[in-house]
Design a protein around this motif. Structure first.
Motif, mmCIF file in Angstrom:
data_model
loop_
_atom_site.group_PDB
_atom_site.id
_atom_site.type_symbol
_atom_site.label_atom_id
_atom_site.label_comp_id
_atom_site.label_asym_id
_atom_site.label_seq_id
_atom_site.Cartn_x
_atom_site.Cartn_y
_atom_site.Cartn_z
ATOM 1 N N MET A 269 0.898 -1.298 -0.045
ATOM 2 C CA MET A 269 -0.271 0.064 0.025
ATOM 3 C C MET A 269 0.873 1.218 0.068
ATOM 4 N N LYS A 270 0.183 2.261 -0.596
ATOM 5 C CA LYS A 270 1.001 3.689 -0.240
ATOM 6 C C LYS A 270 0.298 4.170 1.159
ATOM 7 N N ILE A 271 1.225 4.304 2.106
ATOM 8 C CA ILE A 271 0.942 4.627 3.429
ATOM 9 C C ILE A 271 1.537 6.061 3.796
ATOM 10 N N LEU A 272 0.656 6.882 4.523
ATOM 11 C CA LEU A 272 1.167 8.046 5.037
ATOM 12 C C LEU A 272 1.346 7.896 6.593
ATOM 13 N N TRP A 273 2.340 8.045 7.069
ATOM 14 C CA TRP A 273 2.509 7.851 8.446
ATOM 15 C C TRP A 273 2.839 9.288 9.186
ATOM 16 N N GLN A 274 1.690 9.349 9.973
ATOM 17 C CA GLN A 274 1.762 10.579 10.606
ATOM 18 C C GLN A 274 2.278 10.684 12.378
ATOM 19 N N SER A 275 3.544 11.164 12.530
ATOM 20 C CA SER A 275 4.025 11.429 13.801
ATOM 21 C C SER A 275 5.098 11.951 13.760
ATOM 22 N N ASN A 276 5.893 11.825 14.726
ATOM 23 C CA ASN A 276 7.270 12.573 14.927
ATOM 24 C C ASN A 276 8.316 11.988 14.109
ATOM 25 N N ALA A 277 9.067 13.060 13.534
ATOM 26 C CA ALA A 277 10.124 12.512 12.549
ATOM 27 C C ALA A 277 11.028 11.491 13.280
ATOM 28 N N GLY A 278 11.448 10.634 12.413
ATOM 29 C CA GLY A 278 12.293 9.450 12.761
ATOM 30 C C GLY A 278 13.604 9.908 13.591
ATOM 31 N N TRP A 279 14.136 10.955 13.266
ATOM 32 C CA TRP A 279 15.425 11.347 13.815
ATOM 33 C C TRP A 279 15.290 12.040 14.988
ATOM 34 N N SER A 280 14.005 12.260 15.596
ATOM 35 C CA SER A 280 13.767 12.933 16.876
ATOM 36 C C SER A 280 13.987 11.929 18.006
ATOM 37 N N THR A 281 14.190 12.359 19.069
ATOM 38 C CA THR A 281 14.484 11.348 20.129
ATOM 39 C C THR A 281 13.298 11.297 20.970
ATOM 40 N N SER A 282 12.341 11.452 20.787
ATOM 41 C CA SER A 282 10.867 11.494 21.430
ATOM 42 C C SER A 282 10.372 10.207 21.092
ATOM 43 N N GLY A 283 9.561 9.350 22.304
ATOM 44 C CA GLY A 283 9.200 8.219 21.979
ATOM 45 C C GLY A 283 8.464 7.725 20.568
ATOM 46 N N TYR A 284 7.589 8.678 20.313
ATOM 47 C CA TYR A 284 7.026 8.355 18.792
ATOM 48 C C TYR A 284 8.188 8.327 17.708
ATOM 49 N N GLY A 285 8.887 9.376 17.945
ATOM 50 C CA GLY A 285 10.122 9.541 16.850
ATOM 51 C C GLY A 285 11.120 8.341 16.785
ATOM 52 N N VAL A 286 11.293 7.643 17.896
ATOM 53 C CA VAL A 286 11.960 6.398 17.971
ATOM 54 C C VAL A 286 10.993 5.159 17.260
ATOM 55 N N GLN A 287 9.832 5.210 17.270
ATOM 56 C CA GLN A 287 9.087 4.261 16.825
ATOM 57 C C GLN A 287 8.962 4.475 15.357
ATOM 58 N N THR A 288 9.038 5.807 14.949
ATOM 59 C CA THR A 288 8.846 6.134 13.321
ATOM 60 C C THR A 288 10.262 5.672 12.795
ATOM 61 N N GLY A 289 11.363 5.899 13.679
ATOM 62 C CA GLY A 289 12.805 5.576 12.780
ATOM 63 C C GLY A 289 12.756 4.166 12.730
ATOM 64 N N ILE A 290 12.271 3.170 13.571
ATOM 65 C CA ILE A 290 12.540 1.873 13.803
ATOM 66 C C ILE A 290 11.529 1.024 12.915
ATOM 67 N N PHE A 291 10.418 1.569 12.427
ATOM 68 C CA PHE A 291 9.490 1.018 11.696
ATOM 69 C C PHE A 291 9.208 1.309 10.298
ATOM 70 N N THR A 292 9.307 2.604 9.895
ATOM 71 C CA THR A 292 9.264 3.054 8.473
ATOM 72 C C THR A 292 10.238 2.485 7.571
ATOM 73 N N PRO A 293 11.604 2.407 7.807
ATOM 74 C CA PRO A 293 12.542 1.818 6.907
ATOM 75 C C PRO A 293 12.117 0.372 6.404
ATOM 76 N N PRO A 294 11.914 -0.543 7.610
ATOM 77 C CA PRO A 294 11.364 -1.954 7.213
ATOM 78 C C PRO A 294 10.114 -2.062 6.534
ATOM 79 N N LEU A 295 8.950 -1.038 6.816
ATOM 80 C CA LEU A 295 7.823 -1.007 6.049
ATOM 81 C C LEU A 295 8.253 -0.979 4.525
ATOM 82 N N ALA A 296 9.024 0.067 4.163
ATOM 83 C CA ALA A 296 9.375 0.434 2.748
ATOM 84 C C ALA A 296 10.099 -0.666 2.149
#
Length: 405
Positions: free
Chosen positions: A1-28
């Motif tokens: 699918m084409k996914i739009l992922w709304q959250s903190n940027a993956g390079w930020s150190t927030s909890g949501y940012g960490v999740q964005t950083g670890i999940f979006t590359p393997p999803l791609a």
């Protein structure tokens, strides 16, 4: 699918940012076309990071004013929001193919969260506890269990003596022979949901009894976004010389690496977490993945994340917002938990560390991705395909126009 992922940027150190950083590359890497709509960590212009396009907000802090345009621009088939959804406008998001990966940190659910959740197309629950709570609300949407995760390549047991030496050097403090209690909680809100008052009160009792007890608190002690932790220490009679904080500049700039935090967890004898409620509480799993056992409030999602440690079962409910309860951990029970580890520390009992690490591995991001997230996305794609097929069947064929002689 084409996914739009709304959250903190993956390079930020927030909890949501960490999740964005670890999940979006393997999803791609798994074949999904992923774009990130960042409401924190990027301003002014889009950029591409690790092959993934990252879009900034416009004026509204949480993208209510631009999310529809982001969806159109990317051609996204599904929008996944990893954030507190009560800040989102249901009239806007309810018109989108919206999957709410939602934190639930109170019982019952915050009414504003429930209102927003009714507009989602799919729901991802971060914990089994939240899954049960959402189910009781009898919402019509399809729900999946998709927990948050950690990278166990980064959070893992290392040589404890080396970890102590690394932390001692960073703090310029002698840690030899010390009973080291560690914390990792963002200091946000006043009073803070993270329970600094209860944690500091409990540690103050341990510090009075044991001269070797020290507390390392991985947070900002200044009242920038939350509490004045110096004032909290004074209130509970905690000697500030027994408490250590990270280098404030590096902490605020986000340059303290996962390797540093992993050393903190490995150096600690016990991880103290007195939060009043949690949608997941990532540091709990990080600490245990590193082999550090915990003393933790056993309520909300935290109740299922205490693998090796002392669950604080005695709590007092309080209404932190209209219509929703969180839970104050009993300070005496927090003291008992720390005392339990202090006694076993003298005996060098490592069983709790082993159990914590062994069970935390189940929350590695690769396991979560393959066992919960990718199957959920596959079923969501089937839902969309079925809806498209149904729509095609019910759409009348265009009538041929009569020719004009």
């Amino acid at each position: 699918m084409k996914i739009l992922w709304q959250s903190n940027a993956g390079w930020s150190t927030s909890g949501y940012g960490v999740q964005t950083g670890i999940f979006t590359p393997p999803l791609a890497a798994a074949g999904h076309e992923v774009t990130i709509a960042s409401y924190y960590g990027l301003q002014g212009a889009p950029l591409i990071k690790d092959g993934i396009r990252v879009l900034p907000p416009l004026v509204d802090a949480y993208l209510n004013d631009i999310i529809e345009s982001h969806m159109l621009d990317t051609g996204a088939e599904a929008l996944i929001t990893l954030m507190d959804i009560w800040v989102l406008n249901p009239q806007i998001y309810g018109n989108l193919p919206w999957c709410a990966w939602v934190p639930v940190d109170s019982e019952p659910m915050l009414p504003q969260t429930l209102t927003a959740l009714r507009s989602a197309k799919w729901i991802w629950a971060m914990s089994r506890w939240a899954e049960d709570l959402i189910r009781k609300a009898e919402l019509p949407q399809k729900m999946f269990y998709v927990p948050l995760a950690v990278n166990t390549d980064e959070f893992k047991p290392i040589d404890r003596a080396e970890a102590r030496a690394k932390l001692a050097k960073a703090l310029d403090r002698d840690l030899d022979g010390k009973f080291l209690v560690v914390m990792c909680s963002a200091n946000v809100g006043e009073p803070s949901r993270k329970g600094f008052f209860e944690a500091f009160s409990a540690f103050a009792e341990i510090a009075k009894k044991y001269d070797d007890a020290l507390l390392y608190c991985h947070t900002c002690p200044l009242p920038v976004y939350g509490e004045d932790l110096a004032a909290v220490m004074e209130l509970v009679g905690l000697d500030p010389e027994r408490v250590m904080f990270p280098n404030l500049y590096k902490y605020q700039q986000g340059t303290l690496t996962p390797a540093y935090l992993n050393a903190v967890y490995n150096a600690g004898d016990v991880f103290l977490h007195a939060s009043h409620g949690g949608g997941f509480e990532i540091p709990l799993v990080e600490a245990q993945a590193a082999g550090c056992p915990v003393v933790c409030t056993a309520k909300t999602a935290m109740s299922e994340l205490i693998f090796g440690g002392y669950p604080v079962l005695k709590t007092t409910p309080f209404m932190f917002a209209s219509g929703a309860l969180q839970f104050l951990p009993d300070i005496k029970e927090l003291v008992n938990g720390l005392e339990w580890f202090r006694t076993r520390w003298e005996d060098k009992d490592e069983r709790a560390r082993w159990v914590a690490q062994e069970r935390a591995v189940a929350y590695d991001y690769r396991t979560v991705l393959n066992t919960t997230m990718l199957p959920a996305l596959a079923e969501m794609a089937e839902d969309l395909a079925r809806e498209a097929a149904d729509k095609k069947e019910t759409t009348p064929a265009p009538q041929a126009e009569a020719s004009v002689a």
